[in-house]
Design an enzyme around this catalytic site. Structure first.
Site: not given
Length: 421
Positions: A160, A192-194
């Site tokens: 991320d 960014v992951d979420l």
């Protein structure tokens, strides 16, 4: 949802209807972005079968402390708990020939495959897009990678923070240039992951909709870098229109002015948005400075943006004269958008948040009740009401291999003895 996959005899009964009842997902993912996506689909009623490495499982199981029960040997780090509820766990070594046979048996019963290996890794075992699509054309396959399936960076690893940096997201966050401590800053969240998980979820649902109309699956190429850049939305559009790279504004926004965090006399912070002329006029009255709304420097949206620094310096001095609770009361009374800058404990104890029942409890077979956050959307016809605790490693081996695939106990025991599962 209508489906073209082969029927099976496994029956799943629930107390309430679920939007994705009848959809089965083979989840080969690890860490956060992809497991977050499959958890959302599981919340909505999909049967998510999580395939994990024998003896170890998802790396996220070790991402602690904190750990459930305050013990690392549970394989239940809070990080893992946050994105793996409502799933079933099967351990399987699909690098072996027999493991690949089991994968094919599972794919016969699945609608979606979600994976986040680097491009080309699954191809080595006949489990990449071409291999899956040729044998199981009904399957939607979602591949979540750092840089995508093509391009010069496709083989690079990444997490991320890398994508917050490379996407430009960090460049618009942090203390502005010219102030003490000025520099780009990463979001505290794995943002960014979420966001990628959210993009992936909507793409999977779109892929299922297309499959149900045509009978054909498709490949979804989801890149964390792409999603990070797309998530910058109006920041990017402002640049494309103007050619000017956005500057960092600390705790200020990029829209109308004021849209900013202010520190009050008790050192508590509040966030105020009074960007329209009507809101700004009411805010000035609540602050005891009605004449500011008539000042030619501040009497229109464009004027306030043009004189942003001057206005913010005036407002900062005003807010420093009284405590946060005073200003919150005064501004809320005249319908100006404002709120306290809370920490997580304060946010969860807020009376409105509590009234929304965002917290829930899952029952874990060994550790008892586990606290968590519910699926955040309230659905009138297909409510999300059931939450099962994230599974222990391999907890659903017999139910999936025996109940779904029809393997007998002797075959399952032999596979376990040989380290295939």
């Amino acid at each position: 949802m209508e489906t073209t996959r082969p029927a099976d005899t496994e029956e799943v009964t629930r107390m309430s209807p679920k939007a994705l009842d009848g959809v089965r997902i083979l989840d080969l993912s690890r860490i956060l972005a992809a497991p977050f996506a499959t958890q959302q689909l599981a919340d909505l009623g999909a049967d998510v079968i999580k395939i994990e490495q024998p003896g170890r499982g998802d790396d996220a199981r070790e991402y602690g402390p904190p750990f459930l029960g305050d013990r690392a040997d549970t394989g239940m780090a809070a990080f893992f708990l946050s994105c793996n509820r409502n799933k079933r766990s099967v351990t399987l070594d699909f690098t072996t020939a027999r493991g690949q046979e089991i994968m094919h048996d599972l794919l016969e019963h699945c609608d979606v495959v979600v994976e986040n290996f680097r491009p080309g890794v699954l191809d080595k075992y006949g489990l990449g897009w071409e291999g899956v699509h040729n044998r199981f054309p009904h399957v939607v396959m979602c591949s979540i990678t750092g840089f995508g399936q093509d391009g010069p960076y496709r083989a690079r690893p990444g997490y991320d923070g890398i994508f917050q940096a490379v996407s430009g997201m960090m460049s618009v966050s942090g203390i502005p240039d010219g102030q003490p401590g000025a520099s780009p800053m990463k979001s505290g969240l794995s943002l960014v992951d979420l966001l990628t998980g959210l993009y992936a979820t909507s793409a999977i649902l779109a892929g299922l909709r297309h499959r149900d109309r045509t009978g054909e699956g498709q490949h979804l190429d989801v890149s964390l870098l792409d999603c990070g850049i797309a998530s910058m939305s109006h920041y990017v559009e402002n640049y494309l229109v103007s050619g000017t790279v956005p500057e960092r504004r600390g705790n200020g926004g990029f829209g109308g002015i004021p849209s900013q965090a202010f520190t009050c006399s008790d050192d508590r912070m509040i966030f105020l948005v009074a960007s329209s002329n009507a809101q700004f006029s009411r805010a000035c009255g609540a602050l005891g400075q009605p004449e500011l709304a008539q000042d030619p420097r501040f009497d229109s949206i464009a004027a306030r943006i043009g004189h942003r620094t001057e206005l913010l310096e005036i407002l900062e001095e005003i807010f420093r004269t009284k405590p946060a609770a005073h200003w919150l009361t005064e501004l809320e009374a005249v319908d100006v958008p404002v709120g306290p800058v809370n920490d997580i404990a304060e946010a969860l104890s807020d009376p409105h948040v509590r009234s929304r029942d965002l917290q829930m409890t899952m029952q874990h077979a060994q550790e008892g009740p586990i606290p968590g956050l519910r699926y955040p959307i309230k659905m009138s016809r297909t409510p999300v009401t059931e939450y099962t605790a994230p599974p222990l490693l391999g907890a659903d081996q017999d139910a999936v291999l025996g109940g779904l695939l029809g393997y007998d106990a002797e075959k399952i025991a032999a596979l376990a003895a040989d380290g295939v599962i």
